[in-house]
Design a protein around this motif. Sequence first.
Motif, mmCIF file in Angstrom:
data_model
loop_
_atom_site.group_PDB
_atom_site.id
_atom_site.type_symbol
_atom_site.label_atom_id
_atom_site.label_comp_id
_atom_site.label_asym_id
_atom_site.label_seq_id
_atom_site.Cartn_x
_atom_site.Cartn_y
_atom_site.Cartn_z
ATOM 1 N N LYS A 190 0.896 -1.083 0.057
ATOM 2 C CA LYS A 190 0.003 0.121 -0.068
ATOM 3 C C LYS A 190 0.868 1.188 -0.051
ATOM 4 O O LYS A 190 0.707 2.219 -0.524
ATOM 5 N N ASP A 213 -8.921 2.116 5.820
ATOM 6 C CA ASP A 213 -9.622 0.928 6.507
ATOM 7 C C ASP A 213 -10.344 0.557 5.272
ATOM 8 O O ASP A 213 -11.293 1.204 4.745
ATOM 9 N N SER A 267 -13.740 -8.211 7.439
ATOM 10 C CA SER A 267 -13.400 -8.703 6.256
ATOM 11 C C SER A 267 -12.379 -9.383 6.392
ATOM 12 O O SER A 267 -12.029 -10.803 5.971
ATOM 13 N N HIS A 274 -7.000 -15.943 3.482
ATOM 14 C CA HIS A 274 -8.049 -15.383 2.447
ATOM 15 C C HIS A 274 -8.941 -16.397 2.006
ATOM 16 O O HIS A 274 -10.049 -16.355 1.732
ATOM 17 N N GLY A 296 -7.479 -11.164 -0.966
ATOM 18 C CA GLY A 296 -8.666 -11.199 -0.345
ATOM 19 C C GLY A 296 -9.676 -11.718 -1.038
ATOM 20 O O GLY A 296 -9.861 -13.060 -1.645
ATOM 21 N N LYS A 344 -7.441 -3.234 -12.269
ATOM 22 C CA LYS A 344 -8.138 -3.164 -11.026
ATOM 23 C C LYS A 344 -7.979 -2.031 -10.245
ATOM 24 O O LYS A 344 -8.973 -1.386 -9.945
HETATM 25 P P1 IMP Z 1 -7.543 -3.386 4.819
HETATM 26 O O1 IMP Z 1 -8.413 -2.629 5.790
HETATM 27 O O2 IMP Z 1 -7.281 -2.658 3.353
HETATM 28 O O3 IMP Z 1 -6.729 -4.200 5.326
HETATM 29 O O4 IMP Z 1 -8.767 -4.598 4.192
HETATM 30 C C1 IMP Z 1 -9.280 -5.446 5.135
HETATM 31 C C2 IMP Z 1 -9.697 -6.574 4.504
HETATM 32 O O5 IMP Z 1 -10.817 -6.302 3.649
HETATM 33 C C3 IMP Z 1 -8.670 -7.437 3.900
HETATM 34 O O6 IMP Z 1 -8.087 -8.321 4.496
HETATM 35 C C4 IMP Z 1 -9.728 -8.118 2.607
HETATM 36 O O7 IMP Z 1 -10.144 -9.109 3.268
HETATM 37 C C5 IMP Z 1 -10.755 -7.182 2.392
HETATM 38 N N1 IMP Z 1 -10.207 -6.186 1.315
HETATM 39 C C6 IMP Z 1 -9.843 -4.921 1.252
HETATM 40 N N2 IMP Z 1 -9.579 -4.586 0.048
HETATM 41 C C7 IMP Z 1 -9.670 -5.645 -0.895
HETATM 42 C C8 IMP Z 1 -9.556 -5.603 -2.189
HETATM 43 O O8 IMP Z 1 -9.284 -4.811 -3.149
HETATM 44 N N3 IMP Z 1 -9.718 -7.052 -2.698
HETATM 45 C C9 IMP Z 1 -10.136 -7.855 -2.089
HETATM 46 N N4 IMP Z 1 -10.227 -8.073 -0.760
HETATM 47 C C10 IMP Z 1 -10.133 -6.804 -0.027
#
Ligand code: IMP
Length: 192
Positions: free
Chosen positions: A12, A68, A84, A93, A148, A170
């Motif tokens: 990121k 987030d 998630s 995942h 994910g 994407k």
């Molecule tokens: P984070 O807050 O960006 O770390 O996202 C939390 C969770 O949401 C991740 O661990 C994934 O399970 C899901 N997630 C967030 N963004 C994506 C994406 O672009 N593709 C697939 N899953 C995502």
Amino acid sequence: MELCFATNNAHKLDEVSAILGDAFTLKTLSDIGCTDELPETSGTIPGNSRQKAEYVWTHFGVSCFADDSGLEVDALNGEPGVDSAHYSGTRDHARNIETLLTNLSGQTNRRARFVTVFTLILHGVEHQFEGTVDGQILTEVRGAGGFGYDPIFQPDGHDRTFAEMSSAEKNGISHRSRALSKMVAYLSEQVG
Ligand code: IMP
């Protein structure tokens, strides 16, 4: 101008620093001496994003931003949402996908959206920026890219899942890039 991105995710950090350009020097948590686990206990995506940014501002006094994200499924009343990352009780995942498909089995309403909220705290002033992408949850996984829930999420207007797209494709439509573009536009105004 210095800005800390409150994340430990190197991927990121690279993505955001490429978009932010030269006007900002992006600092990592370790650059500012933060080795603490950031709080994520609010129960909502905007709340967790805010908690992480406020933690850095309060404890380190550095202008910063945090993100987030999550997947909200209509037929599951917005689950997994803020849960998630660990929906199956693990951070795996494949198991999270399995749990989601099991909970949706027999459901004809497959509507869902990915959501990202960035919280920016610039010299103590807070702003939030939201990005979403709507789509459908498929009944089985397709594609090997991404991470994910990408292999079961097909964005509206496309016949492939996020996992079947290149990362550039994407990123062109993703929730994260949409939220990030809003924040970058705001930051650009601030530095003229
Ligand atoms: P984070 O807050 O960006 O770390 O996202 C939390 C969770 O949401 C991740 O661990 C994934 O399970 C899901 N997630 C967030 N963004 C994506 C994406 O672009 N593709 C697939 N899953 C995502």
